[in-house]
Write a protein that holds these residues in place. Sequence first.
Motif, mmCIF file in Angstrom:
data_model
loop_
_atom_site.group_PDB
_atom_site.id
_atom_site.type_symbol
_atom_site.label_atom_id
_atom_site.label_comp_id
_atom_site.label_asym_id
_atom_site.label_seq_id
_atom_site.Cartn_x
_atom_site.Cartn_y
_atom_site.Cartn_z
ATOM 1 N N MET A 121 36.013 59.945 8.929
ATOM 2 C CA MET A 121 37.246 59.956 8.426
ATOM 3 C C MET A 121 37.309 58.449 7.577
ATOM 4 S SD MET A 121 39.376 61.035 11.965
ATOM 5 C CE MET A 121 38.174 60.117 12.794
ATOM 6 N N GLN A 122 37.855 58.862 6.325
ATOM 7 C CA GLN A 122 38.338 57.645 5.523
ATOM 8 C C GLN A 122 39.868 57.522 5.962
ATOM 9 O OE1 GLN A 122 37.330 57.885 1.291
ATOM 10 N NE2 GLN A 122 39.524 57.642 0.889
ATOM 11 N N MET A 123 40.239 56.287 6.538
ATOM 12 C CA MET A 123 41.473 55.820 7.216
ATOM 13 C C MET A 123 42.067 54.802 6.290
ATOM 14 S SD MET A 123 41.702 58.108 9.884
ATOM 15 C CE MET A 123 42.331 57.504 11.356
ATOM 16 N N ASP A 124 43.297 54.857 6.209
ATOM 17 C CA ASP A 124 44.163 53.820 5.471
ATOM 18 C C ASP A 124 44.594 52.838 6.767
ATOM 19 O OD1 ASP A 124 45.554 52.935 3.259
ATOM 20 O OD2 ASP A 124 47.022 52.895 4.723
ATOM 21 N N TYR A 125 44.671 51.714 6.570
ATOM 22 C CA TYR A 125 45.190 50.702 7.334
ATOM 23 C C TYR A 125 46.441 50.782 8.108
ATOM 24 C CZ TYR A 125 46.409 45.744 8.793
ATOM 25 O OH TYR A 125 46.847 44.710 9.659
ATOM 26 N N ASN A 126 47.235 51.548 7.336
ATOM 27 C CA ASN A 126 48.571 51.533 7.842
ATOM 28 C C ASN A 126 48.663 52.862 9.022
ATOM 29 O OD1 ASN A 126 50.166 49.729 6.174
ATOM 30 N ND2 ASN A 126 50.311 51.279 4.474
ATOM 31 N N PHE A 127 47.926 53.930 8.913
ATOM 32 C CA PHE A 127 47.985 54.833 9.917
ATOM 33 C C PHE A 127 46.793 54.578 11.107
ATOM 34 C CE2 PHE A 127 46.290 57.485 6.418
ATOM 35 C CZ PHE A 127 45.145 57.897 6.916
ATOM 36 N N ALA A 128 45.722 53.945 10.756
ATOM 37 C CA ALA A 128 44.563 54.013 11.423
ATOM 38 C C ALA A 128 44.711 53.818 12.885
ATOM 39 C CB ALA A 128 43.356 53.183 10.627
ATOM 40 N N SER B 260 34.969 37.635 8.446
ATOM 41 C CA SER B 260 36.337 37.821 7.975
ATOM 42 C C SER B 260 36.714 39.188 7.304
ATOM 43 C CB SER B 260 36.620 36.885 6.829
ATOM 44 O OG SER B 260 35.842 36.914 5.618
ATOM 45 N N TYR B 261 35.835 39.816 6.941
ATOM 46 C CA TYR B 261 35.883 41.094 6.492
ATOM 47 C C TYR B 261 36.158 42.104 7.660
ATOM 48 C CZ TYR B 261 34.848 39.697 1.587
ATOM 49 O OH TYR B 261 34.849 39.116 0.458
ATOM 50 N N LEU B 262 35.555 41.831 8.480
ATOM 51 C CA LEU B 262 35.642 42.800 9.637
ATOM 52 C C LEU B 262 36.974 42.491 10.737
ATOM 53 C CD1 LEU B 262 31.588 42.308 11.079
ATOM 54 C CD2 LEU B 262 32.732 44.255 9.508
ATOM 55 N N VAL B 263 37.720 41.582 10.723
ATOM 56 C CA VAL B 263 38.888 41.527 11.362
ATOM 57 C C VAL B 263 39.886 42.552 11.354
ATOM 58 C CG1 VAL B 263 40.720 39.937 11.975
ATOM 59 C CG2 VAL B 263 38.437 38.868 11.520
ATOM 60 N N SER B 264 40.029 42.892 10.104
ATOM 61 C CA SER B 264 41.114 43.905 10.042
ATOM 62 C C SER B 264 40.867 45.328 10.797
ATOM 63 C CB SER B 264 41.160 44.182 8.257
ATOM 64 O OG SER B 264 39.973 44.763 7.627
ATOM 65 N N GLY B 265 39.428 45.620 10.892
ATOM 66 C CA GLY B 265 39.153 46.918 11.433
ATOM 67 C C GLY B 265 39.013 46.692 12.999
ATOM 68 N N GLU C 202 42.096 44.814 19.751
ATOM 69 C CA GLU C 202 41.698 43.974 21.079
ATOM 70 C C GLU C 202 40.078 43.645 21.233
ATOM 71 O OE1 GLU C 202 43.241 46.682 24.110
ATOM 72 O OE2 GLU C 202 45.479 46.209 23.744
ATOM 73 N N GLY C 203 39.742 43.009 20.441
ATOM 74 C CA GLY C 203 38.122 42.415 20.565
ATOM 75 C C GLY C 203 37.159 43.385 20.110
ATOM 76 N N LYS C 204 37.562 44.687 19.849
ATOM 77 C CA LYS C 204 36.673 45.648 19.726
ATOM 78 C C LYS C 204 36.614 46.265 18.071
ATOM 79 C CE LYS C 204 36.315 47.767 24.223
ATOM 80 N NZ LYS C 204 36.505 48.921 25.076
ATOM 81 N N GLN C 205 35.611 46.644 17.434
ATOM 82 C CA GLN C 205 35.245 47.076 16.244
ATOM 83 C C GLN C 205 35.542 48.481 16.228
ATOM 84 O OE1 GLN C 205 34.595 44.462 13.781
ATOM 85 N NE2 GLN C 205 35.521 46.054 12.172
ATOM 86 N N TYR C 206 36.426 48.944 15.276
ATOM 87 C CA TYR C 206 36.733 50.317 15.133
ATOM 88 C C TYR C 206 36.447 50.976 13.738
ATOM 89 C CZ TYR C 206 38.629 50.504 20.208
ATOM 90 O OH TYR C 206 38.798 50.545 21.345
ATOM 91 N N GLY C 207 37.008 50.231 12.785
ATOM 92 C CA GLY C 207 36.915 50.461 11.325
ATOM 93 C C GLY C 207 35.872 49.459 10.451
ATOM 94 N N ILE C 208 35.256 50.129 9.740
ATOM 95 C CA ILE C 208 34.382 49.417 8.915
ATOM 96 C C ILE C 208 35.135 49.434 7.519
ATOM 97 C CG2 ILE C 208 32.203 48.742 7.677
ATOM 98 C CD1 ILE C 208 32.242 48.349 10.663
ATOM 99 N N PRO C 209 35.665 48.184 6.806
ATOM 100 C CA PRO C 209 36.249 48.475 5.438
ATOM 101 C C PRO C 209 35.043 48.936 4.534
ATOM 102 C CG PRO C 209 36.419 46.470 6.216
ATOM 103 C CD PRO C 209 35.435 46.889 7.438
ATOM 104 N N MET C 210 35.505 50.040 3.558
ATOM 105 C CA MET C 210 34.752 50.674 2.610
ATOM 106 C C MET C 210 34.791 49.805 1.381
ATOM 107 S SD MET C 210 35.350 54.736 3.141
ATOM 108 C CE MET C 210 33.864 55.149 2.501
ATOM 109 N N MET D 9 40.027 50.820 2.511
ATOM 110 C CA MET D 9 40.301 51.866 3.299
ATOM 111 C C MET D 9 39.012 51.728 4.362
ATOM 112 S SD MET D 9 38.948 54.504 0.412
ATOM 113 C CE MET D 9 39.708 54.003 -0.762
ATOM 114 N N PHE D 10 39.284 51.930 5.637
ATOM 115 C CA PHE D 10 38.219 51.992 6.674
ATOM 116 C C PHE D 10 37.506 53.560 6.764
ATOM 117 C CE2 PHE D 10 41.480 49.600 8.961
ATOM 118 C CZ PHE D 10 40.881 48.500 8.543
#
Length: 434
Positions: A99-106, A135-140, A143-151, A310-311
Amino acid sequence: MKHASTRNVAKILAFVMLVTLVGCTGKGNEEVQKSDEQITLNFMWWGKPSRKEITLKVIELFEKENPNIKINTEDYPSTGEVAQKLAMDTAEQKTPDLMQMDYNFAFNYVTHDLIEPLDPYVKSNILDLSDVDKSYLVSGQYEGKQYGIPMGSNALGMAYDPAMFEQYGIQPLQDPYTIQDLQQTMQQFKDKVQTPDFYPLNAMFDLSYWLRMKGESFYNKEKTGLGYTDATMIEYLTLIKTWLDLGLLNPGTASTTEENPLAAGKTAFLQSVSNQMVSIGDEAGRTLKIMNLPTAQGAAAEGNFIKPSMFIMVSSYSEHKEAAVKFVSFLTNDKEANAILKGERGVPVAAKVAEQLSNEATEQGKEQYSFMKYIAKHSTPIDPPAPLSDAVIQNSLKLILKNLYAGSITPEAAASSFRAQAEDVLDGKGEGSK
């Protein structure tokens, strides 16, 4: 669904997020997929036809390298339509694998265990993030886990056409510039351009940007109320009214149009997102530029921020998580794939990919890279994701702004009315609140 009201969408999202879904964490990923196992992945995303064309080419490249994996796509014109469709699919327990996900609802999905955490796949080298700055990964992360990768990464800016400035003998603005500088330049265009339906500014710059400059925010940290003072909002709304009265601001911005007014010569300034510069430049048939949004005199902070465009995320429902994550890694790191995408979704997060694209880009393509370098030094951290009720609140804001544009309400009354409506929703008294 396409014509569902914002209020109805909020109801759907609230239902989806509050109901306990059977098996919401999906099946485990205990079995390692065999290389000859035939796998089909479903990928949902949004974008213009130009994005669809290049995305399908990249998928074809991935499938050629991974003949046992086929990716079916489901694409929509806008972020909102994807949000609506995902809400319905989640309720029916049939979300796509990718899924391509937006920061506001992901993170509404992340917090309800509907998105697969990616850390185990990083450890097993299925997902390669070795070339991505942390620094690019923090937004995704949550609670310390990586869920989204910025596209990709992007930022708001003010797009303009250098040819138009040259045509009318007006000196282009240079970063940093003030709101007063912008108004003076817009007035010059207003005085010189005789094109029908021409307005120097196509749409008012973002409210959240204004609030951040004032050291405030749209929502408070707890997301239980608004995070700004009425005085700050009234100042913003008064500026809108002033520019409307002077004929500097398009009074019809409440309605949407697919036409690019900058490419059509019907505006001098167009708030845009940096990753859209290639497409709007292509529409115009000439090189367009982008600069930061204007600064307010005595600003308390930088108003702009770097946002993940987007993630890409993997559903916890997916029966083929490893294959899905493999595609995520491919999009992130493959140079040939990104040569096709050309940073259309934003500046790539993998350093070598970004460097390659910047070196190979056309003059128009280089614009977002140079802009993002500037914004990296002239920005502050992104605000936390908005509350679930944001869709309803933003709809209220649009209606109040429509009345302000129509001249049927004063800035003071508009600020007061919006606060009452927004806080009613945030307090749990209105539809769409948590």
